[in-house]
Structure formats: structure tokens, C-alpha cells
Design an enzyme around this catalytic site. Sequence first.
Site, PDB file in Angstrom:
ATOM      1  N   ILE A 160       0.836  -1.206   0.000  1.00  0.00           N
ATOM      2  CA  ILE A 160       0.000   0.000   0.000  1.00  0.00           C
ATOM      3  C   ILE A 160       0.873   1.258   0.000  1.00  0.00           C
ATOM      4  O   ILE A 160       0.602   2.229  -0.711  1.00  0.00           O
ATOM      5  CB  ILE A 160      -0.996  -0.019   1.185  1.00  0.00           C
ATOM      6  CG1 ILE A 160      -1.909  -1.252   1.077  1.00  0.00           C
ATOM      7  CG2 ILE A 160      -1.835   1.265   1.212  1.00  0.00           C
ATOM      8  CD1 ILE A 160      -2.777  -1.507   2.314  1.00  0.00           C
ATOM      9  N   ARG A 181      11.387  -1.273   7.784  1.00  0.00           N
ATOM     10  CA  ARG A 181      12.402  -2.061   8.506  1.00  0.00           C
ATOM     11  C   ARG A 181      13.606  -2.352   7.618  1.00  0.00           C
ATOM     12  O   ARG A 181      14.733  -2.341   8.052  1.00  0.00           O
ATOM     13  CB  ARG A 181      11.786  -3.361   9.019  1.00  0.00           C
ATOM     14  CG  ARG A 181      11.161  -3.205  10.392  1.00  0.00           C
ATOM     15  CD  ARG A 181      10.361  -4.405  10.751  1.00  0.00           C
ATOM     16  NE  ARG A 181       9.338  -4.655   9.734  1.00  0.00           N
ATOM     17  CZ  ARG A 181       8.578  -5.719   9.680  1.00  0.00           C
ATOM     18  NH1 ARG A 181       8.722  -6.680  10.548  1.00  0.00           N
ATOM     19  NH2 ARG A 181       7.663  -5.871   8.738  1.00  0.00           N
ATOM     20  N   ARG A 243      -3.257   2.033  10.943  1.00  0.00           N
ATOM     21  CA  ARG A 243      -4.018   1.675  12.139  1.00  0.00           C
ATOM     22  C   ARG A 243      -3.975   2.849  13.104  1.00  0.00           C
ATOM     23  O   ARG A 243      -2.935   3.517  13.240  1.00  0.00           O
ATOM     24  CB  ARG A 243      -3.425   0.426  12.814  1.00  0.00           C
ATOM     25  CG  ARG A 243      -3.795  -0.885  12.149  1.00  0.00           C
ATOM     26  CD  ARG A 243      -5.293  -1.192  12.266  1.00  0.00           C
ATOM     27  NE  ARG A 243      -5.689  -2.420  11.587  1.00  0.00           N
ATOM     28  CZ  ARG A 243      -6.187  -2.491  10.349  1.00  0.00           C
ATOM     29  NH1 ARG A 243      -6.337  -1.390   9.634  1.00  0.00           N
ATOM     30  NH2 ARG A 243      -6.539  -3.654   9.828  1.00  0.00           N
ATOM     31  N   GLU A 272     -11.734   2.623  17.628  1.00  0.00           N
ATOM     32  CA  GLU A 272     -12.869   2.668  16.691  1.00  0.00           C
ATOM     33  C   GLU A 272     -14.088   1.972  17.287  1.00  0.00           C
ATOM     34  O   GLU A 272     -13.919   0.932  17.936  1.00  0.00           O
ATOM     35  CB  GLU A 272     -12.475   1.990  15.376  1.00  0.00           C
ATOM     36  CG  GLU A 272     -11.399   2.771  14.657  1.00  0.00           C
ATOM     37  CD  GLU A 272     -10.940   2.105  13.353  1.00  0.00           C
ATOM     38  OE1 GLU A 272     -11.622   1.190  12.858  1.00  0.00           O
ATOM     39  OE2 GLU A 272      -9.895   2.525  12.846  1.00  0.00           O
ATOM     40  N   HIS A 290     -12.991   4.764   8.496  1.00  0.00           N
ATOM     41  CA  HIS A 290     -12.302   3.544   8.053  1.00  0.00           C
ATOM     42  C   HIS A 290     -12.830   3.034   6.704  1.00  0.00           C
ATOM     43  O   HIS A 290     -13.421   1.952   6.612  1.00  0.00           O
ATOM     44  CB  HIS A 290     -12.417   2.448   9.132  1.00  0.00           C
ATOM     45  CG  HIS A 290     -11.320   1.413   9.023  1.00  0.00           C
ATOM     46  ND1 HIS A 290     -10.758   0.785  10.108  1.00  0.00           N
ATOM     47  CD2 HIS A 290     -10.672   0.895   7.948  1.00  0.00           C
ATOM     48  CE1 HIS A 290      -9.828  -0.074   9.712  1.00  0.00           C
ATOM     49  NE2 HIS A 290      -9.761  -0.016   8.388  1.00  0.00           N
ATOM     50  N   GLY A 292     -10.838   2.775   3.895  1.00  0.00           N
ATOM     51  CA  GLY A 292      -9.702   2.416   3.028  1.00  0.00           C
ATOM     52  C   GLY A 292     -10.042   1.457   1.899  1.00  0.00           C
ATOM     53  O   GLY A 292      -9.731   1.701   0.736  1.00  0.00           O
TER      54      GLY A 292
HETATM   55  C1  8YV Z   1     -10.563  -3.529   6.036  1.00  0.00           C
HETATM   56  C2  8YV Z   1      -8.221  -2.773   6.598  1.00  0.00           C
HETATM   57  O1  8YV Z   1     -11.737  -3.077   5.518  1.00  0.00           O
HETATM   58  O2  8YV Z   1      -7.736  -4.832   5.531  1.00  0.00           O
HETATM   59  C3  8YV Z   1      -7.429  -4.021   6.376  1.00  0.00           C
HETATM   60  O3  8YV Z   1      -6.426  -4.191   7.092  1.00  0.00           O
HETATM   61  O4  8YV Z   1      -7.816  -1.944   7.310  1.00  0.00           O
HETATM   62  C4  8YV Z   1      -9.548  -2.448   6.002  1.00  0.00           C
HETATM   63  O5  8YV Z   1      -9.379  -1.911   4.743  1.00  0.00           O
HETATM   64  C5  8YV Z   1     -10.834  -4.074   7.397  1.00  0.00           C
HETATM   65  O6  8YV Z   1      -9.690  -4.250   8.155  1.00  0.00           O
HETATM   66  C6  8YV Z   1     -11.566  -5.374   7.271  1.00  0.00           C
HETATM   67  O7  8YV Z   1     -11.367  -6.228   8.347  1.00  0.00           O
END
Ligand code: 8YV
Length: 324
Positions: A160, A181, A243, A272, A290, A292
Site C-alpha cells: 500500500i 524495517r 491503524r 474505533e 475507516h 480504506g
Molecule cells: C478492512 C483494513 O476493511 O484490511 C485491512 O487491514 O484496514 C480495512 O481496509 C478491514 O480491516 C476489514 O477487516
Amino acid sequence: MPSRPRILLTRRWSEDVERYLAGHFDVTTNEHDTPMSAAQLAAAMREHDALCPTVTDAITAEVLRTPGARVKLIGNFGVGFNHIDVAAACELGIRVSNTPDVLTESTAELAILLLLMATRRAGEGERELRAGRWSGWRPTHLMGQSLAGKTLGLIGFGRIGQATAHKAHAAFSMNILYHSRHRVDAAIEKPCAARYCESVDELIATSDAISLHCPGGPQTHHLIDARRLALVKPGAVLVNTARGTVVDEQALAKALAGGRIQAAGLDVYEREPMVHPELLALENVVLLPHLGSATHETRSAMGMRVARNLEAFFAGRELIDPVA
Ligand code: 8YV
């Protein structure tokens, strides 16, 4: 006919994926689509062969150690797995899989969205307009900052982080700096001219925008704290799509309120769905819930990725995306 494996989806998934899974497994869905309690998860551990949780489920050692548990696979819906006690799962011989790759582009797109919103004060502008406070155009109204030629510092340079860097470099000619790292191969650095920075402090002190892409968990807890926020370049912005626990929210709220940091764009939070009340009161922070990976394409692909792992596991093959 042998009975089909019993699996639990802890939340509602895209319709197409639920339909596919129902054709291959004995599926329990969570009709209320609300987070499951530890007691409900423990009951599910006894009644299913696999559990498919999301970030809203705490798969603790206690849940995994449920007496009489029959679950042998945790097929996580998501790439991040800090809500699962992977060490306890390993100890118990419970396998864990996740869903990498399929959410890379959508999460990187969201990081870019937050970067633009934070630097161009988009949230402030929309709030002003909707509240009927916009008095019309003027040369000094809600001026933000341009991204062109600025330095984007990425903390964490996995899939990402790399995708975000490529987009920022290609679309806005941003200079790319990263910390992780390990330094990545030159072949990965080259297309976006990424430069490795050994120290987080140095990266923070030299970037015009900082974007977080490291995993959650104890090693990155409050990686961005008051001390590091004090190193941020005047005028710089911070974006977090990783996170919430990576950032000390209290310290961030203080830095934003005092103008130490120009603006921030957040998609994830320490507790959250609770958002720090001081952040909610600030104009110079964009707050998304959230989102993403929240595109139709990605959420279907995530579900199908879990399905492929379940199929491999129950056919006695190696997991496609083993975490443990
Ligand atoms: C998810 C995310 O939607 O995949 C991940 O790590 O942060 C998110 O995009 C979410 O965690 C689904 O469990």
C-alpha cells in the site's frame, strides 16, 4: 455426501460473495451485522470449522482457547491482522489467513484522497458551504498548499505504501522518501525515485506530507507521539490509513490545535468507532470512518480471497495467504 465445512462470517459481506460461499460451505451469517461479543465468538468457536472475522472482532487468546473449540482456520477478511492473537493461534495449531493485494489500490487511493483533502482544506470548505457560511469568492479564501514538487514521507513501504508513492509521484510529481524495517530493491524504488531514510525522526523532519503505512500492533504503538510530532516541518500534514494505534491521538489533537501541524487526514482511530472528542472539534483534520478498502470491487475481491483460502484449506492444500 460428506458434510460441508461450517463457516461463520462475523459481519455481512458483499451479496455476490455470500452467495458464492453459500454454494460451497455451510455458512452462518450475522444477520444484525453488529460486532460480536467475546461470548458470541467463543460460542462460534465451538460450532464452526472456520471463523471469518474483520477488524471489528477481537480474536484474543481467550477466544481461541475456548474449551471444546472446533475452529481450525481463521480466514480474516482484511490484510491487517492485529486484532487476532496470531501467537496463540500458532500455539493451538489454528491456521490464519488474510487478504493481501486486493485492497492495495483502493487503500492507496484513499491515502491520496486524504492527502488532497488535508492540503486543500476540502472538509473545511464543504462544512462552511453546507452551513450557509460561504460569502462568495475572494483571493484569500481557504488557501491550502500545492503538492507539486513537495516531499511525501512514507512510514511503512509495503504494497500500500508503494502504491501510494507511485500515485503521488506520477500524479503530483512529489519526491518520495520512505522508511521501513528494510530497504526495498532498487527496482521497486526506481519508478517513483523513492529514497530510503534510515530514521523515522529524519523522515518526519524533512517531509512536507507524512503518510503512515506500517502494520498495527505493539511495535508501532504510538510511533507518532508528542516528541515526533514536535519534529514535523512547519506546514506539513499527516495522513493515516494504517491503524489508529500508530498515532497518539491526544498528542495529535494538541499539535493540530496549536498549529504545530498544519492538517491531518485520518481514516483509522485508536478506539474505533470512538473518535477522540478533541479531534472532532478541530477544523484542520479530515475524519473518515475507516473507508480504506470500501469499494464494491475491493470488498468483493476481499471476500473471494477469503473463499480461496477456505477452499485451499478444506481441500488439504496450503493456504494462499498464510499468516500463521
Ligand atoms: C478492512 C483494513 O476493511 O484490511 C485491512 O487491514 O484496514 C480495512 O481496509 C478491514 O480491516 C476489514 O477487516
